[in-house]
Design an enzyme around this catalytic site. Structure first.
Site, PDB file in Angstrom:
ATOM      1  CG  ASN A   5      -4.664 -35.749 -44.110  1.00 41.91           C
ATOM      2  OD1 ASN A   5      -4.545 -36.007 -45.305  1.00 41.91           O
ATOM      3  ND2 ASN A   5      -4.295 -36.593 -43.171  1.00 41.91           N
ATOM      4  CD  GLU A  57      -0.951 -42.394 -47.314  1.00 46.40           C
ATOM      5  OE1 GLU A  57      -0.743 -41.830 -48.397  1.00 46.40           O
ATOM      6  OE2 GLU A  57      -0.626 -41.910 -46.230  1.00 46.40           O
ATOM      7  CB  CYS A  74      -3.851 -42.068 -42.258  1.00 43.94           C
ATOM      8  SG  CYS A  74      -2.198 -41.799 -42.820  1.00 43.94           S
TER       9      CYS A  74
HETATM   10  N1  NDP Z   1      -3.854 -43.263 -45.002  1.00 47.00           N
HETATM   11  C1  NDP Z   1      -3.801 -41.952 -45.132  1.00 47.00           C
HETATM   12  O1  NDP Z   1      -2.733 -41.401 -45.354  1.00 47.00           O
HETATM   13  C2  NDP Z   1      -4.994 -41.113 -45.023  1.00 47.00           C
HETATM   14  C3  NDP Z   1      -6.229 -41.649 -44.825  1.00 47.00           C
HETATM   15  N2  NDP Z   1      -7.294 -40.831 -44.752  1.00 47.00           N
HETATM   16  C4  NDP Z   1      -8.591 -41.422 -44.551  1.00 47.00           C
HETATM   17  O2  NDP Z   1      -9.546 -40.655 -45.241  1.00 47.00           O
HETATM   18  C5  NDP Z   1     -10.632 -40.317 -44.409  1.00 47.00           C
HETATM   19  C6  NDP Z   1     -11.095 -38.898 -44.601  1.00 47.00           C
HETATM   20  O3  NDP Z   1     -10.330 -38.210 -45.557  1.00 47.00           O
HETATM   21  P1  NDP Z   1     -11.039 -37.690 -46.855  1.00 47.00           P
HETATM   22  O4  NDP Z   1     -10.105 -36.809 -47.635  1.00 47.00           O
HETATM   23  O5  NDP Z   1     -12.339 -37.089 -46.486  1.00 47.00           O
HETATM   24  O6  NDP Z   1     -11.209 -39.077 -47.594  1.00 47.00           O
HETATM   25  P2  NDP Z   1     -12.141 -39.451 -48.804  1.00 47.00           P
HETATM   26  O7  NDP Z   1     -11.875 -40.879 -49.068  1.00 47.00           O
HETATM   27  O8  NDP Z   1     -13.523 -39.005 -48.598  1.00 47.00           O
HETATM   28  O9  NDP Z   1     -11.559 -38.545 -49.993  1.00 47.00           O
HETATM   29  C7  NDP Z   1     -10.258 -38.709 -50.493  1.00 47.00           C
HETATM   30  C8  NDP Z   1     -10.214 -38.242 -51.915  1.00 47.00           C
HETATM   31  O10 NDP Z   1     -11.106 -39.035 -52.715  1.00 47.00           O
HETATM   32  C9  NDP Z   1     -11.959 -38.181 -53.474  1.00 47.00           C
HETATM   33  N3  NDP Z   1     -13.197 -38.895 -53.773  1.00 47.00           N
HETATM   34  C10 NDP Z   1     -14.380 -38.854 -53.121  1.00 47.00           C
HETATM   35  N4  NDP Z   1     -15.273 -39.680 -53.716  1.00 47.00           N
HETATM   36  C11 NDP Z   1     -14.635 -40.247 -54.764  1.00 47.00           C
HETATM   37  C12 NDP Z   1     -15.001 -41.208 -55.744  1.00 47.00           C
HETATM   38  N5  NDP Z   1     -16.207 -41.741 -55.792  1.00 47.00           N
HETATM   39  N6  NDP Z   1     -14.078 -41.567 -56.651  1.00 47.00           N
HETATM   40  C13 NDP Z   1     -12.835 -41.040 -56.624  1.00 47.00           C
HETATM   41  N7  NDP Z   1     -12.431 -40.137 -55.720  1.00 47.00           N
HETATM   42  C14 NDP Z   1     -13.310 -39.750 -54.796  1.00 47.00           C
HETATM   43  C15 NDP Z   1     -12.101 -36.966 -52.596  1.00 47.00           C
HETATM   44  O11 NDP Z   1     -12.569 -35.868 -53.341  1.00 47.00           O
HETATM   45  P3  NDP Z   1     -13.605 -34.821 -52.708  1.00 47.00           P
HETATM   46  O12 NDP Z   1     -12.891 -34.151 -51.607  1.00 47.00           O
HETATM   47  O13 NDP Z   1     -13.913 -33.937 -53.841  1.00 47.00           O
HETATM   48  O14 NDP Z   1     -14.782 -35.622 -52.220  1.00 47.00           O
HETATM   49  C16 NDP Z   1     -10.673 -36.801 -52.109  1.00 47.00           C
HETATM   50  O15 NDP Z   1      -9.867 -36.226 -53.108  1.00 47.00           O
HETATM   51  C17 NDP Z   1     -10.134 -40.520 -43.025  1.00 47.00           C
HETATM   52  O16 NDP Z   1     -11.175 -41.034 -42.240  1.00 47.00           O
HETATM   53  C18 NDP Z   1      -8.997 -41.474 -43.166  1.00 47.00           C
HETATM   54  O17 NDP Z   1      -9.452 -42.771 -42.956  1.00 47.00           O
HETATM   55  C19 NDP Z   1      -7.191 -39.492 -44.916  1.00 47.00           C
HETATM   56  C20 NDP Z   1      -5.993 -38.921 -45.076  1.00 47.00           C
HETATM   57  C21 NDP Z   1      -4.790 -39.701 -45.144  1.00 47.00           C
HETATM   58  O1  3PG Z   2      -2.233 -38.708 -44.594  1.00 49.43           O
HETATM   59  C1  3PG Z   2      -1.713 -38.885 -43.539  1.00 49.43           C
HETATM   60  O2  3PG Z   2      -2.298 -38.714 -42.502  1.00 49.43           O
HETATM   61  C2  3PG Z   2      -0.288 -39.192 -43.645  1.00 49.43           C
HETATM   62  O3  3PG Z   2       0.094 -39.852 -44.757  1.00 49.43           O
HETATM   63  C3  3PG Z   2       0.518 -39.182 -42.458  1.00 49.43           C
HETATM   64  O4  3PG Z   2       1.648 -38.430 -42.711  1.00 49.43           O
HETATM   65  P1  3PG Z   2       2.512 -37.917 -41.476  1.00 49.43           P
HETATM   66  O5  3PG Z   2       2.692 -39.088 -40.570  1.00 49.43           O
HETATM   67  O6  3PG Z   2       3.779 -37.419 -42.057  1.00 49.43           O
HETATM   68  O7  3PG Z   2       1.716 -36.827 -40.841  1.00 49.43           O
END
Ligand code: NDP
Ligand code: 3PG
Length: 538
Positions: free
Chosen positions: A170, A292, A340
């Protein structure tokens, strides 16, 4: 345009984006590529290299070597290079934004804002790093009982070594630089594994750092599916060496003296994403982690709340809405619920629930739904599987009797914003994170009930409370088991220098520029032992 002009060298003869290692753009020896599916068209739009484990090994080795000289580079010089990279990120916001539109369907203006915000983050980090790392601590021994003033203790912050950075889809650029910039200013090297959706935007960002003149091998970027190279990266033999070294030092020394050398190079993993992060933490062993992860941010509305303010924040925090007060050209507060920090459950006092839901419905009806290229408020969610998952939550809520404030509508990955009223705790949507434009409303009869629901979640990222009574707001904030509570505003990570952390399954460690710089260092002390006590002016 993406992959043209100064970015032309990123693309190989077959139109596949190269990976970055040894200060050069390279084709993988695997001969394989990974397609990036445009969420809007659901057709492949870009391709990236599927890197091999040997290629990963090589760039980690190089990162170790490059880090040693980088740690000897004066702090002001590190900052100077970061400022250059920041300027380049802003200068090239158009091609970076184009990638974000095509790879993750981020609305066009917000995509450009992500590049600009990232540049600002890098610059701030350079400035903050000079301050935070430019000074240490001086202690004397006579403050502890039984000691005279014979020991002077000097404390400095030193780099960890090689940092593995894994951002989510994202914010593939912003949540990459939020790891890269603190790591570099603190004297570390970086291995970046971008998310597959968003990888090309991240490669463009890496090129800006390359153009800024960072030394060869200091920053590398490896592409491929997380499920294929992710485990290899996070459980790299060097990392295991650190753990085994402490478990079985003698045996390792006898059988593999090199391991001790590996072990001296502390490796740190900095990750943003979902459940994958929890799995990585369990496997990672004794390496520093900054995680995170997900959230189920609750929005508690008391009966004395300003309901117009609350409704505006629910819509901007739960679905998408321009952040009117931002000085950036455009800033949707949300991204079709794919943050998130999105509002993920509304807990409203029954006495004001009807009025609130009506106000939210009016605002939801004004959201534009469509193409990211048209800068629509609601755009397609990132993948078909994500859309299917969201639909599963909607179907479950329907079967269990939630009130649909709008008709459920989906075309491909595009899901129209949906408010679900009268949600009960037996529905999946009450607890699970849709990461899409669907928002549940739970009606509560007491504040305690709202706090109880919030705290019963396995997540603890952020939350918010709307009330005109600041004392009540503070009491509720104290009672909520989340890393941050916003009073009278929707949850948000930014401004990027604020601390940002999740409790429980929402993360490990605290981010925000200053905290991230500190997290990417360790403390080193040198103690000067004097032959006789020395008291200044004594
Ligand atoms: N707290 C926050 O700021 C955020 C939380 N999220 C959470 O993430 C979820 C979805 O986001 P998403 O990006 O799909 O999250 P993922 O956890 O699926 O992926 C995050 C990253 O991890 C990589 N990855 C996948 N599998 C592995 C592995 N086995 N070892 C190491 N790295 C790996 C992904 O690569 P690849 O894309 O190549 O699979 C990507 O770069 C949401 O439901 C939310 O909960 C998301 C964004 C922000
Ligand atoms: O990954 C996310 O969703 C974020 O860390 C949230 O960032 P934002 O609140 O600035 O959109």
């Amino acid at each position: 345009m993406a992959g043209t002009g100064v970015f032309a060298e990123l693309v190989d003869g077959d139109g596949v984006f190269k990976y970055f290692s040894s200060g050069e753009w390279k084709k993988s020896s695997s001969g394989k590529s990974v397609p990036i599916i445009n969420p809007t068209t659901r057709q492949p739009h870009f391709k990236v290299q599927a890197c091999t484990q040997e290629e990963v090994n090589k760039l980690i080795e190089e990162a170790k070597t490059a880090q040693k000289s980088w740690a000897k580079t004066p702090l002001w010089k590190r900052a100077e290079l970061l400022h250059k990279a920041a300027a380049l990120l802003k200068e090239h916001k158009v091609p970076i934004a184009e990638c974000l539109v095509k790879e993750i369907a981020k609305p066009a203006k917000d995509a450009a804002t992500e590049a600009v915000r990232s540049g600002d983050l890098v610059s701030y980090c350079a400035e903050e790093g000079v301050r935070v790392l430019g000074e240490g601590k001086f202690m004397v021994s006579d403050s502890f009982p039984g000691n005279e003033r014979t020991k002077y203790c000097l404390t400095a912050k030193i780099p960890l070594g090689v940092i593995l950075a894994i951002p989510p889809f994202n914010y593939p650029v912003n949540l990459a630089v939020s790891k890269i910039a603190p790591a570099l200013i603190a004297g570390n090297s970086i291995v970046l594994k971008p998310p597959t959706q968003g990888a090309v935007a991240a490669l463009h960002m890496v090129h800006c750092f390359h153009l800024a003149g960072f030394p060869k091998g200091l920053i590398s970027c490896v592409t491929g599916r997380g499920s294929e190279i992710g485990d290899f990266l996070t459980m790299h033999p060097m990392v295991n060496c650190i753990r085994k070294q402490s478990n079985d030092l003698v045996e390792l020394y006898l059988h593999c003296p090199d391991v001790l050398i590996c072990g001296l190079n502390i490796f740190c993993c900095c990750f943003t994403g979902g459940d994958t992060g929890i799995a990585i933490s369990k496997k990672a062993g004794m390496i520093p982690l900054q995680m995170e992860l997900g959230g189920k941010d609750a929005c508690i509305i008391l009966d004395d709340a300003d309901l117009d303010l609350a409704a505006a924040n629910i819509v901007k925090g739960g679905f998408s809405y321009r952040r009117e007060k931002s000085l950036y050209e455009s800033f949707h507060f949300d991204f079709s619920g794919q943050r998130c920090t999105a509002v993920k459950v509304v807990l409203v006092m029954e006495s004001v629930a009807n009025a609130l839901v009506e106000k939210v419905k009016v605002k939801v009806a004004k959201l534009t739904v469509g193409l990211p290229e048209d800068d629509s408020d609601i755009t397609p969610v990132v993948t078909e599987s994500s859309a299917n998952f969201i639909e599963g939550l909607v179907v479950d809520a329907k079967q269990k009797g939630a009130t649909f404030c709008q008709e459920y509508r989906r075309e491909g990955n595009l899901i129209w914003p949906l408010l679900l009223d009268n949600v009960r705790p037996d529905m999946r949507i009450a607890w699970e994170e849709p990461f899409g434009p669907v928002l549940p409303v739970i009606r509560i009869t007491s504040v305690e009930e709202g706090i109880h629901h919030c705290n019963a979640s396995n997540f603890g990222l952020q939350g918010c409370v709307f009330t005109r009574d600041i004392s009540k707001a503070i009491l509720i904030s104290d009672a909520m088991e989340t890393g941050t509570v916003q009073i009278n505003s929707a949850p948000a990570r930014g401004p990027d220098h604020f601390p940002f952390q999740g409790l429980k399954d929402s993360g490990i460690g605290s981010q925000g520029i200053t905290n991230s710089i500190n997290m990417m260092t360790k403390i080193k002390t040198t103690v000067i032992n004097l032959p006789t006590p020395s008291y200044t002016m004594g």
